[in-house]
Write an enzyme that holds these catalytic residues in place. Structure first.
Site, PDB file in Angstrom:
ATOM      1  N   ARG A 152      29.193  47.024  40.119  1.00  0.00           N
ATOM      2  CA  ARG A 152      28.374  45.999  41.208  1.00  0.00           C
ATOM      3  C   ARG A 152      29.013  45.796  42.361  1.00  0.00           C
ATOM      4  O   ARG A 152      28.313  45.917  43.571  1.00  0.00           O
ATOM      5  CB  ARG A 152      28.194  44.727  40.461  1.00  0.00           C
ATOM      6  CG  ARG A 152      27.072  44.954  39.223  1.00  0.00           C
ATOM      7  CD  ARG A 152      27.047  43.606  38.468  1.00  0.00           C
ATOM      8  NE  ARG A 152      26.241  43.570  37.133  1.00  0.00           N
ATOM      9  CZ  ARG A 152      26.447  44.059  36.121  1.00  0.00           C
ATOM     10  NH1 ARG A 152      27.701  44.346  35.905  1.00  0.00           N
ATOM     11  NH2 ARG A 152      25.646  43.989  35.102  1.00  0.00           N
ATOM     12  N   ILE A 153      30.427  45.497  42.458  1.00  0.00           N
ATOM     13  CA  ILE A 153      31.043  45.131  43.406  1.00  0.00           C
ATOM     14  C   ILE A 153      31.267  46.419  44.346  1.00  0.00           C
ATOM     15  O   ILE A 153      31.210  46.240  45.682  1.00  0.00           O
ATOM     16  CB  ILE A 153      32.199  44.419  43.161  1.00  0.00           C
ATOM     17  CG1 ILE A 153      32.183  42.954  42.525  1.00  0.00           C
ATOM     18  CG2 ILE A 153      33.116  44.089  44.466  1.00  0.00           C
ATOM     19  CD1 ILE A 153      33.306  42.358  41.988  1.00  0.00           C
ATOM     20  N   ASP A 172      34.686  56.711  39.715  1.00  0.00           N
ATOM     21  CA  ASP A 172      34.403  55.789  38.426  1.00  0.00           C
ATOM     22  C   ASP A 172      34.096  56.771  37.418  1.00  0.00           C
ATOM     23  O   ASP A 172      33.304  57.717  37.338  1.00  0.00           O
ATOM     24  CB  ASP A 172      33.217  55.149  38.827  1.00  0.00           C
ATOM     25  CG  ASP A 172      33.094  53.724  37.730  1.00  0.00           C
ATOM     26  OD1 ASP A 172      33.002  54.154  36.607  1.00  0.00           O
ATOM     27  OD2 ASP A 172      33.012  52.615  38.154  1.00  0.00           O
ATOM     28  N   THR A 204      38.075  47.620  39.520  1.00  0.00           N
ATOM     29  CA  THR A 204      38.042  47.996  38.228  1.00  0.00           C
ATOM     30  C   THR A 204      38.768  46.738  37.412  1.00  0.00           C
ATOM     31  O   THR A 204      39.441  45.869  37.942  1.00  0.00           O
ATOM     32  CB  THR A 204      39.013  49.095  37.964  1.00  0.00           C
ATOM     33  OG1 THR A 204      40.514  48.706  38.044  1.00  0.00           O
ATOM     34  CG2 THR A 204      38.952  50.326  39.034  1.00  0.00           C
ATOM     35  N   ALA A 232      40.417  42.509  42.855  1.00  0.00           N
ATOM     36  CA  ALA A 232      40.102  43.041  41.447  1.00  0.00           C
ATOM     37  C   ALA A 232      40.809  41.821  40.655  1.00  0.00           C
ATOM     38  O   ALA A 232      40.658  40.805  39.870  1.00  0.00           O
ATOM     39  CB  ALA A 232      40.003  44.235  41.014  1.00  0.00           C
ATOM     40  N   ARG A 233      41.999  42.694  39.928  1.00  0.00           N
ATOM     41  CA  ARG A 233      43.031  42.096  39.039  1.00  0.00           C
ATOM     42  C   ARG A 233      44.415  42.396  39.428  1.00  0.00           C
ATOM     43  O   ARG A 233      44.793  43.608  39.955  1.00  0.00           O
ATOM     44  CB  ARG A 233      42.664  42.658  37.648  1.00  0.00           C
ATOM     45  CG  ARG A 233      41.390  41.887  36.978  1.00  0.00           C
ATOM     46  CD  ARG A 233      41.566  40.456  36.556  1.00  0.00           C
ATOM     47  NE  ARG A 233      40.504  40.023  36.029  1.00  0.00           N
ATOM     48  CZ  ARG A 233      39.533  39.378  36.472  1.00  0.00           C
ATOM     49  NH1 ARG A 233      39.338  39.202  37.710  1.00  0.00           N
ATOM     50  NH2 ARG A 233      38.762  38.823  35.731  1.00  0.00           N
ATOM     51  N   ASP A 257      44.150  39.660  46.876  1.00  0.00           N
ATOM     52  CA  ASP A 257      43.517  38.191  46.650  1.00  0.00           C
ATOM     53  C   ASP A 257      44.359  37.870  45.094  1.00  0.00           C
ATOM     54  O   ASP A 257      44.041  36.692  44.704  1.00  0.00           O
ATOM     55  CB  ASP A 257      42.091  38.463  46.441  1.00  0.00           C
ATOM     56  CG  ASP A 257      41.731  36.991  46.167  1.00  0.00           C
ATOM     57  OD1 ASP A 257      41.900  36.095  46.766  1.00  0.00           O
ATOM     58  OD2 ASP A 257      40.675  36.908  45.610  1.00  0.00           O
ATOM     59  N   GLU A 262      49.780  34.518  37.966  1.00  0.00           N
ATOM     60  CA  GLU A 262      49.130  33.568  38.963  1.00  0.00           C
ATOM     61  C   GLU A 262      49.138  32.102  38.560  1.00  0.00           C
ATOM     62  O   GLU A 262      48.699  32.122  37.168  1.00  0.00           O
ATOM     63  CB  GLU A 262      47.625  33.892  39.107  1.00  0.00           C
ATOM     64  CG  GLU A 262      47.338  35.410  39.761  1.00  0.00           C
ATOM     65  CD  GLU A 262      46.010  35.883  39.995  1.00  0.00           C
ATOM     66  OE1 GLU A 262      45.068  34.900  39.685  1.00  0.00           O
ATOM     67  OE2 GLU A 262      45.746  36.804  40.677  1.00  0.00           O
ATOM     68  N   HIS A 283      43.332  34.160  45.037  1.00  0.00           N
ATOM     69  CA  HIS A 283      42.464  34.231  44.079  1.00  0.00           C
ATOM     70  C   HIS A 283      41.200  33.622  44.332  1.00  0.00           C
ATOM     71  O   HIS A 283      40.498  32.819  43.674  1.00  0.00           O
ATOM     72  CB  HIS A 283      42.818  34.170  42.612  1.00  0.00           C
ATOM     73  CG  HIS A 283      42.076  34.825  41.533  1.00  0.00           C
ATOM     74  ND1 HIS A 283      42.517  35.336  40.309  1.00  0.00           N
ATOM     75  CD2 HIS A 283      40.908  35.351  41.701  1.00  0.00           C
ATOM     76  CE1 HIS A 283      41.896  35.849  39.778  1.00  0.00           C
ATOM     77  NE2 HIS A 283      40.503  36.147  40.459  1.00  0.00           N
ATOM     78  N   ALA A 286      35.799  34.974  43.907  1.00  0.00           N
ATOM     79  CA  ALA A 286      34.780  34.235  43.342  1.00  0.00           C
ATOM     80  C   ALA A 286      34.559  32.625  43.853  1.00  0.00           C
ATOM     81  O   ALA A 286      33.806  31.923  43.385  1.00  0.00           O
ATOM     82  CB  ALA A 286      34.706  34.197  41.695  1.00  0.00           C
TER      83      ALA A 286
END
Length: 329
Positions: A152-153, A172, A204, A232-233, A257, A262, A283, A286
């Site tokens: 989606r992103i 992907d 991912t 992402a992460r 981000d 964290e 972060h 969202a």
């Protein structure tokens, strides 16, 4: 599924609580509980809702004698022990699409910020200097953006950056080349991507296959000056290797981000955050009003759908599908 009591352990938008109560589900909001207190409270509830702060560990799950559902109001379930939940036939849910637009927009903002040296230029001017030549940037038009993860992103990022005139390539393992072509992304292997990319953005999950996906070996295959974006992460990019690539000039800049820890405590992480070629945010992917309302409503809708109290909603964020199928929901 009989769900009568829900514990909301992290702050979510009030729309989540309102929707659950509308269907006569009791909701208790108890934020930032110490682990011991959470373990003491959890036996009283059928469902647990969290965001990122609360860690739903194996011992928390073991204490949930009446727990049937764990829902995360957000994308991904890094803070939930899915294996332990699955072993106890506890359903794990998330809201994978709820923050897609917000994460996409931040990604696009960071790409343009890197291209035009917005952050260091603004800091210089605020400090009383006029460094026009020092912070000269470059156009995005005609540059190649590599998107790792075309869900989606990733798809939304591609569509927006194509409007800037960027060529979009991507990888992907799930999205087919034919589907990627429908939104004008050329699907390539990672080995084909590295030498072509001017910018690389990752979208991912953090899983064993993606941990340290971008590392020194990858930087050595990239163009000199490649720029990296991660909304992402933390952990998908090896932070020590990124710092070395920034210092050598092999990496021309990074926008981060998310981080391996964290809040950050590691020395290398803080060196990255303070690096003059890095744009760092805490972060915020969202962190928009719209996304927080969306994920709050979506997790509540899924819980209501499980109770069969409304045919209006569906369960679209199942993480452990085996449990869902076993429960014949």
């Amino acid at each position: 599924m009989d769900i009568t009591k829900v514990l909301v352990a992290d702050a979510v938008d009030a729309s989540c609580v309102d929707l659950l109560k509308k269907f006569s589900i009791q909701v208790d909001c108890k934020y930032k509980l110490p682990k011991e207190q959470l373990i003491a409270e959890i036996p009283n509830y059928n469902a647990l809702i969290v965001r990122s702060d609360t860690k739903v560990t194996a011992d928390v799950i073991a204490a949930g004698k009446n727990l049937k559902v764990i829902g995360r109001a957000g994308a991904g379930v890094d803070n939930i022990d899915v294996k332990a939940a699955t072993a106890k036939n506890i359903l794990v849910l998330n809201t994978p699409g709820g923050n897609a637009i917000s994460a996409c927009e931040l990604t696009c903002s960071l790409i343009t910020t890197l291209a035009r040296n917005v952050v260091p230029g603004a800091a210089s001017l605020k400090a009383g200097r006029w460094d026009r030549k020092l912070y000269s940037g470059h156009e995005l038009y005609g540059k190649t953006l590599a998107i790792l993860g075309l869900g989606r992103i990733g798809k939304e990022v591609a569509l927006r950056m194509q409007a800037w005139g960027m060529r979009t390539i991507g990888y992907d393992p799930i999205v087919s080349a034919e589907d990627a072509k429908k939104f004008n992304v050329e699907s390539l292997t990672l080995e084909q991507i590295w030498p072509q990319a001017d910018y690389i953005t990752v979208h991912t999950p953090l899983i064993p296959a993606t941990r340290n996906l971008i590392c020194s070996a990858v930087f050595n295959k990239c163009k000199k000056g490649v720029r990296i974006i991660n909304v992402a992460r933390g952990g998908i990019i090896n932070e020590a290797d990124l710092l070395a690539a920034l210092n050598s000039g092999q990496c021309g800049g990074a926008a981060l981000d998310v981080f391996e820890q964290e809040p950050p405590v590691d020395k290398i992480t803080w060196e990255l955050i303070k690096h003059d070629k890095v744009v760092a945010t805490p972060h915020l992917g969202a962190s928009t009003t719209e996304a927080q309302i969306r994920v709050a409503v979506e997790i509540a809708e899924q819980i209501v759908a499980l109770t069969k109290k409304s045919k209006e909603y569906s369960v679209g964020g199942v993480v452990n599908r085996d449990v869902y199928d076993k429960l014949k929901l």
